[in-house]
Design a protein around this motif. Structure first.
Motif, PDB file in Angstrom:
ATOM      1  N   SER A  60       0.495   5.688  -6.166  1.00  0.00           N
ATOM      2  CA  SER A  60       0.370   5.172  -4.807  1.00  0.00           C
ATOM      3  C   SER A  60      -0.812   4.212  -4.712  1.00  0.00           C
ATOM      4  O   SER A  60      -1.966   4.621  -4.866  1.00  0.00           O
ATOM      5  N   ALA A  61      -0.512   2.956  -4.457  1.00  0.00           N
ATOM      6  CA  ALA A  61      -1.564   1.937  -4.421  1.00  0.00           C
ATOM      7  C   ALA A  61      -2.417   2.033  -3.162  1.00  0.00           C
ATOM      8  O   ALA A  61      -1.909   2.297  -2.064  1.00  0.00           O
ATOM      9  N   HIS A  62      -3.703   1.807  -3.345  1.00  0.00           N
ATOM     10  CA  HIS A  62      -4.638   1.692  -2.226  1.00  0.00           C
ATOM     11  C   HIS A  62      -5.117   0.258  -2.140  1.00  0.00           C
ATOM     12  O   HIS A  62      -5.123  -0.472  -3.139  1.00  0.00           O
ATOM     13  N   MET A  63      -5.557  -0.131  -0.959  1.00  0.00           N
ATOM     14  CA  MET A  63      -6.081  -1.485  -0.788  1.00  0.00           C
ATOM     15  C   MET A  63      -7.230  -1.749  -1.751  1.00  0.00           C
ATOM     16  O   MET A  63      -7.396  -2.851  -2.271  1.00  0.00           O
ATOM     17  N   GLU A 107       0.842  -1.192   0.000  1.00  0.00           N
ATOM     18  CA  GLU A 107       0.000   0.000   0.000  1.00  0.00           C
ATOM     19  C   GLU A 107       0.875   1.239   0.000  1.00  0.00           C
ATOM     20  O   GLU A 107       1.840   1.327   0.772  1.00  0.00           O
ATOM     21  N   GLY A 108       0.579   2.166  -0.900  1.00  0.00           N
ATOM     22  CA  GLY A 108       1.378   3.373  -1.016  1.00  0.00           C
ATOM     23  C   GLY A 108       2.479   3.291  -2.055  1.00  0.00           C
ATOM     24  O   GLY A 108       3.074   4.310  -2.423  1.00  0.00           O
ATOM     25  N   ALA A 109       2.764   2.103  -2.538  1.00  0.00           N
ATOM     26  CA  ALA A 109       3.822   1.930  -3.532  1.00  0.00           C
ATOM     27  C   ALA A 109       3.294   2.174  -4.942  1.00  0.00           C
ATOM     28  O   ALA A 109       2.087   2.187  -5.195  1.00  0.00           O
ATOM     29  N   LEU A 110       4.244   2.332  -5.869  1.00  0.00           N
ATOM     30  CA  LEU A 110       3.909   2.539  -7.264  1.00  0.00           C
ATOM     31  C   LEU A 110       3.301   1.267  -7.864  1.00  0.00           C
ATOM     32  O   LEU A 110       3.787   0.163  -7.622  1.00  0.00           O
ATOM     33  N   PHE A 142      -8.512  -8.818 -25.886  1.00  0.00           N
ATOM     34  CA  PHE A 142      -8.108  -8.635 -24.501  1.00  0.00           C
ATOM     35  C   PHE A 142      -6.781  -9.334 -24.218  1.00  0.00           C
ATOM     36  O   PHE A 142      -6.491 -10.410 -24.769  1.00  0.00           O
ATOM     37  N   GLY A 143      -6.009  -8.745 -23.340  1.00  0.00           N
ATOM     38  CA  GLY A 143      -4.849  -9.425 -22.802  1.00  0.00           C
ATOM     39  C   GLY A 143      -5.295 -10.459 -21.783  1.00  0.00           C
ATOM     40  O   GLY A 143      -6.471 -10.568 -21.457  1.00  0.00           O
ATOM     41  N   GLY A 144      -4.330 -11.207 -21.273  1.00  0.00           N
ATOM     42  CA  GLY A 144      -4.658 -12.289 -20.357  1.00  0.00           C
ATOM     43  C   GLY A 144      -5.048 -11.843 -18.961  1.00  0.00           C
ATOM     44  O   GLY A 144      -5.515 -12.654 -18.165  1.00  0.00           O
ATOM     45  N   GLY A 145      -4.855 -10.576 -18.676  1.00  0.00           N
ATOM     46  CA  GLY A 145      -5.224 -10.065 -17.359  1.00  0.00           C
ATOM     47  C   GLY A 145      -4.072 -10.112 -16.374  1.00  0.00           C
ATOM     48  O   GLY A 145      -3.188 -10.974 -16.456  1.00  0.00           O
ATOM     49  N   THR A 146      -4.063  -9.163 -15.458  1.00  0.00           N
ATOM     50  CA  THR A 146      -3.091  -9.129 -14.369  1.00  0.00           C
ATOM     51  C   THR A 146      -3.832  -8.911 -13.066  1.00  0.00           C
ATOM     52  O   THR A 146      -4.606  -7.958 -12.940  1.00  0.00           O
ATOM     53  N   ARG A 147      -3.603  -9.811 -12.146  1.00  0.00           N
ATOM     54  CA  ARG A 147      -4.242  -9.657 -10.838  1.00  0.00           C
ATOM     55  C   ARG A 147      -3.335  -8.821  -9.949  1.00  0.00           C
ATOM     56  O   ARG A 147      -2.183  -9.201  -9.691  1.00  0.00           O
ATOM     57  N   LEU A 148      -3.837  -7.698  -9.510  1.00  0.00           N
ATOM     58  CA  LEU A 148      -3.085  -6.812  -8.629  1.00  0.00           C
ATOM     59  C   LEU A 148      -3.451  -7.094  -7.174  1.00  0.00           C
ATOM     60  O   LEU A 148      -4.627  -7.067  -6.813  1.00  0.00           O
ATOM     61  N   MET A 149      -2.446  -7.377  -6.394  1.00  0.00           N
ATOM     62  CA  MET A 149      -2.636  -7.580  -4.958  1.00  0.00           C
ATOM     63  C   MET A 149      -1.940  -6.455  -4.218  1.00  0.00           C
ATOM     64  O   MET A 149      -0.810  -6.088  -4.566  1.00  0.00           O
ATOM     65  N   VAL A 150      -2.607  -5.912  -3.227  1.00  0.00           N
ATOM     66  CA  VAL A 150      -2.047  -4.800  -2.460  1.00  0.00           C
ATOM     67  C   VAL A 150      -1.894  -5.240  -1.011  1.00  0.00           C
ATOM     68  O   VAL A 150      -2.866  -5.606  -0.355  1.00  0.00           O
ATOM     69  N   LYS A 151      -0.665  -5.195  -0.541  1.00  0.00           N
ATOM     70  CA  LYS A 151      -0.368  -5.612   0.824  1.00  0.00           C
ATOM     71  C   LYS A 151      -0.421  -4.421   1.769  1.00  0.00           C
ATOM     72  O   LYS A 151       0.042  -3.346   1.425  1.00  0.00           O
ATOM     73  N   PRO A 152      -0.957  -4.651   2.959  1.00  0.00           N
ATOM     74  CA  PRO A 152      -1.022  -3.529   3.925  1.00  0.00           C
ATOM     75  C   PRO A 152       0.361  -3.151   4.455  1.00  0.00           C
ATOM     76  O   PRO A 152       1.290  -3.934   4.399  1.00  0.00           O
TER      77      PRO A 152
END
Lengths: 114, 118
Positions: free
Chosen positions: A80-83, A15-18, A104-114
């Motif tokens: 800055s990433a948010h949860m 969280e907060g990272a690019l 469509f592309g294959g997709g990217t799952r974004l996970m945001v860590k606290p």
């Protein structure tokens, strides 16, 4: 055949990272470019799109993407990433701006860590 | 803004039955709608283009007799999965283009319908 490649099916940031999600496409023909976000069990929501004009496109929720013709890329960024950004992101490309030509592309799952 | 509604959002059915999924444009007319299929953890694949008042155009490999599409009005397209089997279990998403437009840059997507065939 024309294709869309999203490098990295999973991306994890704190969280907060690019946030940087990569998208490359396979044609030299100027395309229309899109980024969509999909939350679990929901449809697609348009984040931003490039059709013509300025190559740096700003979208909703603080996201932006830059069309780089020489690199055939349309990477998505957010300072800055948010949860709440945790979701699946799809890059899509249309050659000819016809509704049935959206790839469509294959997709990217974004996970945001606290 | 443009809104596309899908119904039902979830459906569970027994193998061999038929299931109808509706796609409605709520605040605009759509002469063209699109149906996609999304398997778990995969991207969207276009199944067919639904044209108001005419036959749908199916993508290669999609069985038109299996996936019946009807676009009887400017605000409604339906997808019927006939004689559903477990392998038809998937997330089905529709999108629509406002009448008078043709571009991918004006597509609006529905929220999707999850079909589970037992």
């Amino acid at each position: 055949a024309q294709s869309v490649t999203q490098l990295g099916s999973h991306v994890s940031v704190s969280e907060g990272a690019l946030v940087l999600l990569r998208c490359n496409y396979s044609s030299s023909v100027p395309p229309y470019l899109f980024w969509y976000v999909q939350y679990p069990n929901q449809g697609l929501q348009l984040l931003l799109k490039y059709t013509t004009g300025a190559t740096l496109v700003k979208g909703i929720n603080g996201f932006e993407a830059e069309f780089k013709k020489s690199e055939t890329s349309f990477h998505l960024t957010k300072p800055s990433a948010h949860m709440s950004d945790a979701a699946e992101y799809f890059c899509a490309v249309s050659w000819g701006n016809a509704g049935n030509m959206l790839t469509f592309g294959g997709g990217t799952r974004l996970m945001v860590k606290p | 803004g443009a809104v596309v509604s899908q119904h039902p959002s979830w459906v569970i059915c027994k193998s061999g039955t038929s299931v109808k999924i509706e796609c409605r444009s709520l605040d605009f007319q759509a002469t063209t709608m699109f149906w996609y299929r999304q398997f778990p953890k995969q991207s969207l694949m276009l199944m067919a283009t639904s044209n108001e008042g005419s036959k749908a155009t199916y993508e290669q490999g999609v069985e038109k007799d299996k996936f019946l599409i009807n676009h009887a009005s400017l605000t409604l397209s339906t997808l019927t999965v006939t004689s559903a089997h477990p392998e038809d279990s998937s997330f089905y998403i529709c999108s629509a283009i406002p009448a008078g437009n043709s571009g991918a840059n004006v597509l609006t997507f529905g929220a999707g319908s999850r079909l589970t065939v037992l």
